[in-house]
Design a protein around this motif. Structure first.
Motif: not given
Length: 332
Positions: A26, A31, A33-34, A36, A38, A59, A62-63, A65
């Motif tokens: 990621k 990206i 992850p932490w 992004k 939610w 994470w 949630n990553s 998408n």
């Protein structure tokens, strides 16, 4: 991996490395992850139990998408009468299992944590699940700043928050958070994001979670220091999503991503450990233990009420039977 195997917790692979590789992938794709949120899709949960996933799973899931963060195991999908769409791949969910072993000398039982995993699918990857089992997408009306204030004010054993210096930091020796004046931030969201970061640090104090990475670190070049910083980053990101405030855009911050890539590539346990500490910090700030205890008390209260009703009904029935018996004797 076959569908029959997907539900079985396993330790045959290096789970630390699998998780770390996923996060590295990621980061290499710009990206974080932490970072992004939610907020729109909701906190990742199991569709059947409605329980939220914890730790690094937040994470990881949630990553992906998806529009709604509801997940199921393969067996749960079958039990609901559904199936997995052709070609869809499952996602790992990790958890800790405690192994007990008796010490040969002291005869004491020692517990050792073992990281294991099972796999899940998002509801968008499934077909045939009854409509009444699927969640209705809620339109969440939320005042982010009020939510932030509530989180800060309700933190147990909250440290003193001062505004003496124009920089943000947590002083572990004197147990206080210093913040720049709120009006000097470009937005209220940035102010609360920074405050959350420092409050996560504050959870490491000896009178709270007693986190060694905060209390025993020997300087900015050490592993403890790096883990403590990532703990604060991830904890603050969780709280930002929880309260609904926007996340900072890190897509163009190559230096930031490169920094964490270097750490993760050197230490496969780094991300899992840091996120475990972040989850504990968030649970502390949100007073999750108090919420759990209140829920347990409510369940116990409901159980007692039901038991009382059952006993009352039985007494009435027994009394009626006894009365009918007396009447029958009189007739004789």
């Amino acid at each position: 991996m076959s569908n029959n195997q997907q539900n079985q917790p396993t330790t045959t692979k290096d789970i630390y490395q699998i998780v770390t590789n996923h996060i590295i992938e990621k980061l290499e794709n710009k990206i974080v992850p932490w970072q992004k949120p939610w907020t729109e899709a909701g906190l990742p949960r199991n569709l059947v139990s409605n329980k939220p996933y914890k730790g690094i799973n937040v994470w990881l899931l949630n990553s992906l998408n998806y529009s709604q963060n509801y997940f199921l195991t393969f067996n749960q999908i079958k039990e609901l009468g559904g199936s997995v769409k052709k070609g869809e791949k499952s996602q790992m969910v990790v958890f800790w299992k405690w192994l007990e072993k008796e010490d040969e000398k002291t005869k004491e039982i020692k517990k050792t944590p073992l990281l294991k995993y099972y796999t899940v699918f998002n509801i968008d990857q499934c077909t045939g699940i009854p409509k009444d089992k699927l969640p209705v997408k809620e339109v969440k009306e939320n005042n982010p700043i009020e939510s932030c204030e509530k989180v800060v004010n309700e933190m147990p054993k909250k440290p003193i928050i001062k505004y003496e210096e124009q920089r943000a930091f947590y002083h572990s020796g004197q147990d206080y958070v210093n913040m720049p004046k709120p009006e000097t931030f470009v937005s209220s969201a940035r102010y609360y994001g920074t405050l959350f970061h420092e409050l996560v640090h504050a959870t490491g104090h000896s009178e709270r979670l007693n986190r060694k990475e905060l209390l025993e670190q020997k300087g900015p070049q050490t592993r403890d220091y790096a883990i403590e910083e990532l703990t604060a980053e991830m904890g603050a990101s969780y709280l930002k999503s929880y309260t609904g405030i926007p996340h900072q855009n890190f897509e163009d911050n190559i230096a930031y991503m490169q920094h964490w890539l270097e750490k993760l590539k050197k230490d496969k346990k780094f991300i899992v450990h840091a996120n475990g500490q972040a989850q504990k910090a968030v649970d502390y700030i949100l007073n999750e233990r108090r919420i759990e205890l209140e829920a347990e008390e409510n369940r116990a209260k409901i159980t007692d009420e039901l038991s009382t009703r059952v006993r009352t009904v039985k007494k009435i029935r027994n009394s009626s039977k006894a009365k009918r018996g007396i009447d029958n004797v009189r007739e004789l």
